[in-house]
Design a protein around this motif. Structure first.
Motif, PDB file in Angstrom:
ATOM      1  N   CYS A   6      59.400  40.728  17.758  1.00 36.16           N
ATOM      2  CA  CYS A   6      59.262  39.586  19.057  1.00 36.16           C
ATOM      3  C   CYS A   6      58.957  39.858  20.115  1.00 36.16           C
ATOM      4  O   CYS A   6      59.289  39.960  21.281  1.00 36.16           O
ATOM      5  N   LEU A   8      55.345  40.249  21.038  1.00 35.17           N
ATOM      6  CA  LEU A   8      54.228  39.940  21.728  1.00 35.17           C
ATOM      7  C   LEU A   8      54.063  39.401  22.954  1.00 35.17           C
ATOM      8  O   LEU A   8      53.124  39.644  23.910  1.00 35.17           O
ATOM      9  N   ARG A  41      55.103  37.046  16.101  1.00 34.85           N
ATOM     10  CA  ARG A  41      54.228  36.167  15.196  1.00 34.85           C
ATOM     11  C   ARG A  41      55.089  35.177  14.267  1.00 34.85           C
ATOM     12  O   ARG A  41      55.908  35.611  13.599  1.00 34.85           O
ATOM     13  N   ASN A  42      54.619  34.035  14.555  1.00 34.88           N
ATOM     14  CA  ASN A  42      55.591  33.035  13.913  1.00 34.88           C
ATOM     15  C   ASN A  42      57.104  32.867  13.850  1.00 34.88           C
ATOM     16  O   ASN A  42      57.863  32.701  13.186  1.00 34.88           O
TER      17      ASN A  42
END
Length: 79
Positions: A6, A8, A41-42
């Motif tokens: 996580c 980003l 991402r997601n």
């Protein structure tokens, strides 16, 4: 490690609640339990803590409503 996935973006407490306010969601101080939000991402990972103004009610619940709501708030970070 989940936090590594996580990476980003990372939002502070203030950044999270400023963004929520900008989209029309104005959480009161008793429902501002996100300390930091890590976005991947997601997926999103939230560091949560019980807001100081509601700590006196901690023993009244198995899962404090403020903590449950803060966990749901973190899902907004996915969008």
């Amino acid at each position: 490690m989940l936090q590594d996935q996580c990476s980003l973006s990372t939002l502070s407490h203030d950044q999270c609640y400023e963004l929520f306010k900008a989209i029309g969601i104005d959480y009161g101080p008793g429902f501002q339990g996100i300390d930091r939000l890590y976005i991947g991402r997601n997926q999103a990972l939230a560091e949560l803590s019980l807001p100081a103004g509601v700590t006196h009610t901690l023993n009244e619940f198995v899962l404090h409503p403020s903590m449950a709501d803060s966990a749901l708030q973190a899902s907004i970070g996915l969008s």
